[in-house]
Motif scaffolding. Structure first.
Motif, short mmCIF file in Angstrom:
data_model
loop_
_atom_site.label_atom_id
_atom_site.label_comp_id
_atom_site.label_asym_id
_atom_site.label_seq_id
_atom_site.Cartn_x
_atom_site.Cartn_y
_atom_site.Cartn_z
N PHE A 84 -5.79 0.93 -5.62
CA PHE A 84 -7.36 0.80 -5.18
C PHE A 84 -6.82 1.95 -4.17
CE2 PHE A 84 -9.56 -0.40 -1.92
CZ PHE A 84 -11.31 -0.62 -1.97
N TYR A 85 -6.18 1.95 -2.93
CA TYR A 85 -6.07 3.03 -2.00
C TYR A 85 -5.17 4.00 -1.90
CZ TYR A 85 -6.71 -1.04 1.62
OH TYR A 85 -7.83 -1.56 2.45
N ARG A 86 -4.72 4.36 -3.22
CA ARG A 86 -3.91 5.86 -3.66
C ARG A 86 -5.89 6.56 -3.92
NH1 ARG A 86 0.15 6.81 -8.37
NH2 ARG A 86 -1.17 10.10 -8.18
N GLU A 87 -6.66 5.37 -4.91
CA GLU A 87 -8.21 6.10 -5.02
C GLU A 87 -8.88 6.63 -3.63
OE1 GLU A 87 -11.77 4.77 -7.13
OE2 GLU A 87 -10.31 3.95 -8.29
N LYS A 88 -8.66 6.39 -3.15
CA LYS A 88 -9.23 6.27 -1.45
C LYS A 88 -8.11 7.20 -0.75
CE LYS A 88 -12.53 2.19 -1.25
NZ LYS A 88 -13.80 2.76 -0.99
N ARG A 89 -7.57 7.49 -0.43
CA ARG A 89 -6.47 8.51 -0.37
C ARG A 89 -7.35 9.87 -1.01
NH1 ARG A 89 -0.06 9.29 -2.06
NH2 ARG A 89 -2.16 10.54 -3.87
N ASP A 90 -6.50 9.35 -2.03
CA ASP A 90 -6.83 11.36 -2.97
C ASP A 90 -9.10 11.56 -2.74
OD1 ASP A 90 -4.48 11.08 -3.85
OD2 ASP A 90 -4.83 10.38 -5.77
N ILE A 125 0.32 -1.06 0.03
CA ILE A 125 -0.04 -0.22 0.06
C ILE A 125 0.48 1.37 0.42
CG2 ILE A 125 -1.98 0.94 1.07
CD1 ILE A 125 -2.55 -1.49 2.46
N THR A 126 1.91 1.24 -1.13
CA THR A 126 2.28 2.71 -1.24
C THR A 126 2.15 3.68 -2.21
OG1 THR A 126 4.13 1.51 -2.45
CG2 THR A 126 4.37 2.07 -0.32
N PHE A 127 1.88 4.74 -3.06
CA PHE A 127 2.01 5.46 -3.58
C PHE A 127 2.69 6.01 -4.63
CE2 PHE A 127 -1.35 5.66 0.40
CZ PHE A 127 -1.76 4.90 -0.23
N GLU A 128 2.94 7.22 -4.44
CA GLU A 128 3.51 7.66 -5.59
C GLU A 128 5.48 7.33 -5.54
OE1 GLU A 128 0.58 10.30 -5.42
OE2 GLU A 128 1.56 9.78 -4.29
N GLN A 129 5.42 7.30 -4.50
CA GLN A 129 6.75 6.42 -4.25
C GLN A 129 7.15 4.97 -4.29
OE1 GLN A 129 10.00 8.51 -1.93
NE2 GLN A 129 8.03 10.18 -1.44
N LYS A 130 7.59 4.46 -5.00
CA LYS A 130 7.32 2.78 -4.46
C LYS A 130 8.64 2.26 -3.28
CE LYS A 130 9.61 -1.24 -6.83
NZ LYS A 130 8.39 -2.14 -6.63
N LYS A 174 -12.02 3.07 4.18
CA LYS A 174 -13.33 2.49 4.45
C LYS A 174 -14.21 2.60 3.15
CE LYS A 174 -12.82 2.74 8.21
NZ LYS A 174 -12.37 1.82 9.78
N ASP A 175 -15.31 2.55 2.86
CA ASP A 175 -16.83 2.52 1.81
C ASP A 175 -16.64 4.43 1.26
OD1 ASP A 175 -18.44 3.21 3.01
OD2 ASP A 175 -18.93 1.24 3.42
N ASN A 176 -17.14 3.86 0.51
CA ASN A 176 -17.12 6.05 -0.18
C ASN A 176 -18.51 7.02 0.47
OD1 ASN A 176 -15.12 5.81 -2.04
ND2 ASN A 176 -16.06 6.40 -3.65
N THR A 182 -0.07 3.57 3.64
CA THR A 182 -0.43 2.17 4.59
C THR A 182 -1.65 2.80 4.03
OG1 THR A 182 -0.82 4.58 6.04
CG2 THR A 182 1.01 2.61 6.54
N TYR A 183 -2.84 3.10 5.03
CA TYR A 183 -4.32 3.25 4.85
C TYR A 183 -4.98 4.93 5.59
CZ TYR A 183 -5.54 -1.27 6.55
OH TYR A 183 -5.85 -2.54 7.27
#
Length: 375
Positions: free
Chosen positions: A283-289, A200-205, A360-362, A308-309
Motif C-alpha cells: 500500500f505504501y510502496r504505491e504511495k511512494r512510487d 512499511i518496507t519495500f524492495e528489501q525485506k 497522504k491521499d492522492n 517508512t512513509y
C-alpha cells in the motif's frame, strides 16, 4: 532550573503551525490524512456501546497480548510469552521513555545514531545519563568502526531505528552481523530497537531484531499500532522485552500511565483478526512510487526510500540556504511544509536535505507536487 534546558518547541510543531498559518499543504508531520479502514472504525463504534470502558490489566488487555504474541510469531517466527514479555503502551514515545527511565542510571552512556528522532535524548537526560550521538555516513548507512569507537565501559545501551526515520533507510544483514559482533565485545550493553515502521518496507525485506537470536536476551523492541494501522492519534504501541528487563519497565509504566486506553486495545485486538499485515508495505510502496513519479520533473533530487512513509529530497540544485530557512520559505512562498534534516543531528549538520511525508491521499500528493515542481 530546567532539567531540559536545550529542549525547545519541536521542529514538527513549528512547521505544522506555519503550515496552518499560511494554509500550506502539510507534508511535514508523519501522519496519514486518508480514511481509516472502515472495519476498524465500525469496530470502535460497536464497542462504544459495550462494557469496555474501565481499566485493563496494567500490561494490556489480555486478548490483545495474546494477539501480539501471535503477530510476532507469524511475522518473525519468534515465540514470546504474552504475560511476561509484552507491554501495551500509550504510543511508541511513551514506550521508549518508560524503557529508558527504567533501565538507565546516572552516568550511563547511550549511543544514538544521527540523524535521529527527537524522543530519544530527553529520557536519557532525565535519567541523568549521557547521550552519545554518532553520525551515520552521509548516505545514511552505519559506520560500525565509528560506532565502536564511541563505546566505553560506561555504555549501557545503543538505540537503533529500523526502518529509519527520517531517512527511510533499513539495516541489512551485514549491519546486523556488525551489531552482533560489537555487542559480543560488550556483553553488558543493551539494545533498544525502535521498529515502529516495521511493516512499511519495500524492495528489501525488513530484518527485525526479533529474528536475531543472538540479540533477544538483551533487546527491548518498540512497535506501533498507530503507524501500522494509520491511527497515530490513538497513541497505542507495545514493547517486547525479556522478562528480567520487562519487570523493571513495568515498574515505571504502572506509575506513568498504569494502563492504556481500553476501547482502543479491544478494537485493535479484534481488528488483528480481520486485517492482512502483509498488505501494508505494498500500500505504501504505491504511495511512494506515485509521489516520486509526480516529482520526476522537479528540481529536487530524491534519495533512496527503502521503508517508512518518508521521502528525503535534496534541494542543493535549487538553493544554498540552510535547510531550516529553505523549509520556511517553502511554506511561505510555495505552500508546502517539509522537515529540515539538520534538526535530527546534534550538531545541526546541513546536507541540504528535507523530508516529505507521503502518507497522504492522492489529491494531496498531486496538489503538493504541482507546487513543488514550480520551484
Amino acid at each position: 532550573m530546567s532539567k531540559l534546558p536545550n529542549v525547545t518547541t519541536s521542529i514538527f510543531t513549528v512547521m505544522s503551525k506555519m503550515a496552518s498559518e499560511h494554509n500550506a499543504i502539510n507534508l511535514s508531520q508523519g501522519f496519514p490524512n486518508f480514511p481509516v479502514d472502515e472495519r476498524l472504525t465500525e469496530t470502535v463504534s460497536r464497542l462504544a456501546k459495550e462494557e469496555v470502558h474501565q481499566y485493563t490489566p496494567m500490561s494490556g488487555y489480555t486478548p490483545l497480548l495474546v494477539k501480539i504474541a501471535a503477530l510476532v510469531k507469524s511475522s518473525y517466527n519468534r515465540n514470546i510469552l504474552p504475560e511476561t514479555e509484552i507491554l501495551v503502551t500509550a504510543g511508541a514515545t511513551q514506550a521508549i521513555f518508560t524503557a529508558l527511565l527504567a533501565i538507565l542510571k546516572p552516568n550511563d552512556e547511550v549511543i544514538i545514531l544521527d540523524p535521529s528522532y527527537d524522543c530519544y535524548e530527553a529520557p536519557i537526560l532525565l535519567s541523568q545519563a549521557k547521550p552519545i550521538r554518532v553520525a551515520l555516513n552521509d548516505d545514511y548507512t552505519p559506520n560500525w568502526t565509528t560506532i565502536e569507537k564511541a563505546f566505553s565501559q560506561k555504555t549501557k545501551m545503543i538505540i537503533i531505528n529500523n526502518p529509519h526515520n527520517p531517512t527511510g533507510k533499513i539495516l541489512n544483514e551485514s549491519d546486523f552481523e556488525n551489531l552482533e559482533f560489537l555487542l559480543e565485545k560488550y556483553p553488558n550493553v543493551l539494545l533498544l530497537s525502535d521498529e515502529v515502521y516495521e511493516y512499511i518496507t519495500f524492495e528489501q525485506k525488513h530484518i527485525s531484531t526479533h529474528s536475531r537470536p543472538k540479540l533477544l536476551d538483551r533487546c527491548i523492541m518498540v512497535s506501533s499500532f498507530g503507524k501500522t494501522f494509520h491511527v497515530t492519534g490513538w497513541k497505542i504501541g507495545y514493547l517486547v522485552a525479556p522478562d528480567y528487563l520487562m519487570k523493571e519497565i513495568k515498574k515505571v509504566h504502572q506509575f506513568l500511565v498504569f494502563s492504556v486506553n481500553s476501547i482502543c486495545q479491544v478494537a485493535v485486538s479484534e481488528y488483528l483478526d480481520l486485517v492482512s499485515i502483509n498488505k501494508i508495505g505494498p500500500f505504501y510502496r504505491e504511495k511512494r512510487d506515485y509521489f516520486r513519479t509526480l516529482l520526476k520533473n522537479s528540481r529536487f533530487k530524491l534519495m533512496p526510500c527503502e521503508g517508512t512513509y518518508f521521502q528525503v529530497a535534496s534541494y542543493a540544485n535549487i538553493s544554498n540556504e540552510n535547510d531550516i530557512d529553505f523549509c520556511k520559505r517553502l511554506i511561505t512562498e510555495y505552500g508546502v511544509a517539509a522537515i529540515p534534516i539538520s534538526t535530527f543531528y546534534e550538531n545541526g549538520k546541513d546536507l541540504k536535505l528535507i523530508r516529505f511525508c507521503f502518507a497522504k491521499d492522492n489529491h494531496t500528493l498531486e496538489e503538493a507536487t504541482k507546487r513543488l515542481c514550480k520551484i
